[in-house]
Design a protein around this motif. Sequence first.
Motif, PDB file in Angstrom:
ATOM      1  N   VAL A 193      -2.423  88.602  35.513  1.00 31.24           N
ATOM      2  CA  VAL A 193      -3.177  87.513  36.130  1.00 31.24           C
ATOM      3  C   VAL A 193      -2.198  86.626  36.886  1.00 31.24           C
ATOM      4  O   VAL A 193      -1.107  86.318  36.377  1.00 31.24           O
ATOM      5  N   HIS A 194      -2.567  86.221  38.096  1.00 28.40           N
ATOM      6  CA  HIS A 194      -1.691  85.384  38.907  1.00 28.40           C
ATOM      7  C   HIS A 194      -2.470  84.217  39.492  1.00 28.40           C
ATOM      8  O   HIS A 194      -3.677  84.320  39.736  1.00 28.40           O
ATOM      9  N   THR A 195      -1.780  83.117  39.760  1.00 29.49           N
ATOM     10  CA  THR A 195      -2.386  81.985  40.445  1.00 29.49           C
ATOM     11  C   THR A 195      -2.997  82.457  41.764  1.00 29.49           C
ATOM     12  O   THR A 195      -2.386  83.206  42.513  1.00 29.49           O
ATOM     13  N   GLY A 196      -4.224  82.011  42.019  1.00 27.68           N
ATOM     14  CA  GLY A 196      -4.917  82.401  43.243  1.00 27.68           C
ATOM     15  C   GLY A 196      -5.867  83.570  43.074  1.00 27.68           C
ATOM     16  O   GLY A 196      -6.691  83.831  43.957  1.00 27.68           O
ATOM     17  N   ASP A 197      -5.782  84.282  41.943  1.00 28.53           N
ATOM     18  CA  ASP A 197      -6.698  85.406  41.707  1.00 28.53           C
ATOM     19  C   ASP A 197      -8.130  84.898  41.540  1.00 28.53           C
ATOM     20  O   ASP A 197      -8.366  83.863  40.902  1.00 28.53           O
ATOM     21  N   ARG A 198      -9.066  85.618  42.117  1.00 25.72           N
ATOM     22  CA  ARG A 198     -10.484  85.345  41.902  1.00 25.72           C
ATOM     23  C   ARG A 198     -11.080  86.517  41.142  1.00 25.72           C
ATOM     24  O   ARG A 198     -10.834  87.673  41.481  1.00 25.72           O
ATOM     25  N   MET A 199     -11.861  86.222  40.110  1.00 25.24           N
ATOM     26  CA  MET A 199     -12.426  87.288  39.282  1.00 25.24           C
ATOM     27  C   MET A 199     -13.610  86.762  38.479  1.00 25.24           C
ATOM     28  O   MET A 199     -13.921  85.565  38.510  1.00 25.24           O
ATOM     29  N   LYS A 200     -14.247  87.676  37.756  1.00 32.81           N
ATOM     30  CA  LYS A 200     -15.319  87.306  36.844  1.00 32.81           C
ATOM     31  C   LYS A 200     -14.730  86.979  35.478  1.00 32.81           C
ATOM     32  O   LYS A 200     -13.703  87.527  35.080  1.00 32.81           O
ATOM     33  N   ALA A 201     -15.387  86.071  34.757  1.00 31.65           N
ATOM     34  CA  ALA A 201     -14.983  85.755  33.387  1.00 31.65           C
ATOM     35  C   ALA A 201     -16.248  85.420  32.600  1.00 31.65           C
ATOM     36  O   ALA A 201     -17.351  85.365  33.150  1.00 31.65           O
ATOM     37  N   TYR A 202     -16.066  85.183  31.288  1.00 30.17           N
ATOM     38  CA  TYR A 202     -17.199  84.937  30.409  1.00 30.17           C
ATOM     39  C   TYR A 202     -16.903  83.728  29.532  1.00 30.17           C
ATOM     40  O   TYR A 202     -15.796  83.581  29.007  1.00 30.17           O
ATOM     41  N   ILE A 203     -17.882  82.843  29.378  1.00 29.33           N
ATOM     42  CA  ILE A 203     -17.695  81.617  28.597  1.00 29.33           C
ATOM     43  C   ILE A 203     -17.705  81.959  27.114  1.00 29.33           C
ATOM     44  O   ILE A 203     -18.678  82.513  26.598  1.00 29.33           O
ATOM     45  N   SER A 204     -16.627  81.625  26.423  1.00 26.62           N
ATOM     46  CA  SER A 204     -16.584  81.846  24.973  1.00 26.62           C
ATOM     47  C   SER A 204     -16.962  80.588  24.207  1.00 26.62           C
ATOM     48  O   SER A 204     -17.518  80.667  23.113  1.00 26.62           O
ATOM     49  N   SER A 205     -16.697  79.392  24.791  1.00 30.94           N
ATOM     50  CA  SER A 205     -17.114  78.139  24.156  1.00 30.94           C
ATOM     51  C   SER A 205     -17.085  77.008  25.173  1.00 30.94           C
ATOM     52  O   SER A 205     -16.352  77.070  26.168  1.00 30.94           O
ATOM     53  N   ILE A 206     -17.913  75.993  24.923  1.00 26.63           N
ATOM     54  CA  ILE A 206     -17.938  74.774  25.732  1.00 26.63           C
ATOM     55  C   ILE A 206     -17.484  73.642  24.833  1.00 26.63           C
ATOM     56  O   ILE A 206     -18.154  73.286  23.868  1.00 26.63           O
ATOM     57  N   ARG A 207     -16.312  73.082  25.127  1.00 28.49           N
ATOM     58  CA  ARG A 207     -15.728  72.060  24.274  1.00 28.49           C
ATOM     59  C   ARG A 207     -16.414  70.703  24.450  1.00 28.49           C
ATOM     60  O   ARG A 207     -17.047  70.449  25.477  1.00 28.49           O
ATOM     61  N   PRO A 208     -16.290  69.809  23.447  1.00 33.78           N
ATOM     62  CA  PRO A 208     -16.899  68.468  23.550  1.00 33.78           C
ATOM     63  C   PRO A 208     -16.429  67.676  24.768  1.00 33.78           C
ATOM     64  O   PRO A 208     -17.173  66.855  25.296  1.00 33.78           O
ATOM     65  N   ASP A 209     -15.183  67.953  25.232  1.00 31.98           N
ATOM     66  CA  ASP A 209     -14.676  67.228  26.408  1.00 31.98           C
ATOM     67  C   ASP A 209     -15.172  67.831  27.719  1.00 31.98           C
ATOM     68  O   ASP A 209     -14.816  67.361  28.806  1.00 31.98           O
ATOM     69  N   GLY A 210     -16.003  68.866  27.626  1.00 41.22           N
ATOM     70  CA  GLY A 210     -16.582  69.463  28.822  1.00 41.22           C
ATOM     71  C   GLY A 210     -15.790  70.620  29.390  1.00 41.22           C
ATOM     72  O   GLY A 210     -16.268  71.305  30.297  1.00 41.22           O
ATOM     73  N   LYS A 211     -14.594  70.850  28.881  1.00 40.12           N
ATOM     74  CA  LYS A 211     -13.800  71.967  29.377  1.00 40.12           C
ATOM     75  C   LYS A 211     -14.318  73.269  28.781  1.00 40.12           C
ATOM     76  O   LYS A 211     -14.868  73.299  27.687  1.00 40.12           O
ATOM     77  N   LEU A 212     -14.125  74.346  29.536  1.00 47.63           N
ATOM     78  CA  LEU A 212     -14.671  75.638  29.145  1.00 47.63           C
ATOM     79  C   LEU A 212     -13.563  76.585  28.709  1.00 47.63           C
ATOM     80  O   LEU A 212     -12.537  76.700  29.379  1.00 47.63           O
ATOM     81  N   ASP A 213     -13.767  77.252  27.584  1.00 49.22           N
ATOM     82  CA  ASP A 213     -12.881  78.330  27.161  1.00 49.22           C
ATOM     83  C   ASP A 213     -13.515  79.643  27.598  1.00 49.22           C
ATOM     84  O   ASP A 213     -14.727  79.840  27.461  1.00 49.22           O
ATOM     85  N   LEU A 214     -12.670  80.540  28.133  1.00 49.68           N
ATOM     86  CA  LEU A 214     -13.204  81.760  28.726  1.00 49.68           C
ATOM     87  C   LEU A 214     -12.446  82.988  28.264  1.00 49.68           C
ATOM     88  O   LEU A 214     -11.324  82.894  27.757  1.00 49.68           O
ATOM     89  N   THR A 215     -13.072  84.138  28.459  1.00 46.01           N
ATOM     90  CA  THR A 215     -12.403  85.421  28.272  1.00 46.01           C
ATOM     91  C   THR A 215     -12.636  86.242  29.538  1.00 46.01           C
ATOM     92  O   THR A 215     -13.528  85.930  30.328  1.00 46.01           O
ATOM     93  N   LEU A 216     -11.841  87.281  29.713  1.00 48.10           N
ATOM     94  CA  LEU A 216     -11.999  88.147  30.878  1.00 48.10           C
ATOM     95  C   LEU A 216     -12.891  89.344  30.577  1.00 48.10           C
ATOM     96  O   LEU A 216     -13.144  90.159  31.454  1.00 48.10           O
ATOM     97  N   GLN A 217     -13.354  89.437  29.322  1.00 44.77           N
ATOM     98  CA  GLN A 217     -14.256  90.518  28.947  1.00 44.77           C
ATOM     99  C   GLN A 217     -15.531  89.917  28.377  1.00 44.77           C
ATOM    100  O   GLN A 217     -15.516  88.805  27.844  1.00 44.77           O
ATOM    101  N   PRO A 218     -16.647  90.641  28.475  1.00 47.51           N
ATOM    102  CA  PRO A 218     -17.877  90.172  27.809  1.00 47.51           C
ATOM    103  C   PRO A 218     -17.598  89.966  26.327  1.00 47.51           C
ATOM    104  O   PRO A 218     -16.745  90.644  25.745  1.00 47.51           O
ATOM    105  N   THR A 219     -18.296  89.002  25.717  1.00 46.04           N
ATOM    106  CA  THR A 219     -18.056  88.692  24.312  1.00 46.04           C
ATOM    107  C   THR A 219     -19.128  89.318  23.425  1.00 46.04           C
ATOM    108  O   THR A 219     -20.190  89.706  23.882  1.00 46.04           O
ATOM    109  N   GLY A 220     -18.826  89.405  22.122  1.00 51.22           N
ATOM    110  CA  GLY A 220     -19.776  89.918  21.150  1.00 51.22           C
ATOM    111  C   GLY A 220     -20.073  91.393  21.353  1.00 51.22           C
ATOM    112  O   GLY A 220     -19.266  92.167  21.847  1.00 51.22           O
ATOM    113  N   MET A 221     -21.302  91.790  20.976  1.00 49.37           N
ATOM    114  CA  MET A 221     -21.693  93.191  21.090  1.00 49.37           C
ATOM    115  C   MET A 221     -21.719  93.657  22.540  1.00 49.37           C
ATOM    116  O   MET A 221     -21.497  94.825  22.830  1.00 49.37           O
ATOM    117  N   ALA A 222     -21.981  92.726  23.450  1.00 48.18           N
ATOM    118  CA  ALA A 222     -22.000  93.107  24.875  1.00 48.18           C
ATOM    119  C   ALA A 222     -20.659  93.674  25.291  1.00 48.18           C
ATOM    120  O   ALA A 222     -20.576  94.612  26.088  1.00 48.18           O
TER     121      ALA A 222
END
Length: 292
Positions: A193-222
């Motif tokens: 992964v490099h600065t400037g890359d554009r890609m798809k990601a998946y939200i793993s959690s939404i923090r109380p401060d509004g920031k999003l934690d993500l993964t590059l793969q679908p989560t769970g059974m998906a």
Amino acid sequence: MANELKLGTYNLLRVKEPARREGFGEVFGLYLDGGREGEILMPQKYVPEGAKPGDEIECFVYLDQDERPIATTEKPLATVGDFAYLECAWVNEYGAFLNWGLTKDLFCPFREQKKRMEIGNSYIVHVHIDEESYRIVASAKVEHFLKNGTQTGLKRHQEVDILVWQKTELGFKVIVNNRYPGLIYRDQIFKYVHTGDRMKAYISSIRPDGKLDLTLQPTGMAAAEDFSSVLLQYIKEHNGYCPLGDKSDPEVVKRLFQVSKKVFKKAIGDLYKRHLISIEADGLHLIASLVK
């Protein structure tokens, strides 16, 4: 009635008349109807072939060297409101000028730079209209333009678009859907992964401060179901065999398939339960009846 002209983005403008040099009759472009802004010049080199009065042309509108609105059919790399990864083309005593795909480069004043920009280097910036000068400018202080992610309608496991912003000790900061701050933790990254890359990601959690934690793969059974098809195809393409199994080193799995060991093991279990593979001491084998 013409729509209100939008600077720094695309407009659908009607052709009024050819633009002619006074006293010569030479056509040097078209005048477009800019509504309250008056006539907008589209230089001849940007005019679509066959364009005539009454036609509507989708064009990008920005300011020329004399700060007058001008229309072009060129496609910039970013429009007002966008975050983008742009290369510094040149620098003067006022700031840096970034290549954004148009004849006129995009200005980034020194006050909007985190560190002095250097020719040939690329930077994540936000494109906006400066309130004082009404010029289209860039800012490398992108955190000032990010929105809080708590009231977004976004949900866990949702697929989003990301722009990779910067590397940190935890992983990579990213910009989600051209609007929100996000983070991909180091242990969730299974490819380069490099600065400037554009890609798809998946939200793993939404923090109380509004920031999003993500993964590059679908989560769970998906994720397991999605990778199951990849693993099955790999086995089929390698003579019905994969040398890895549920006891394989996570780093080896990561290098070969760019997924976590957890996702790999779930996919193995899925294929085994569907009687598509057998699990042997030397790895995974395609069920004999499926081998062609």
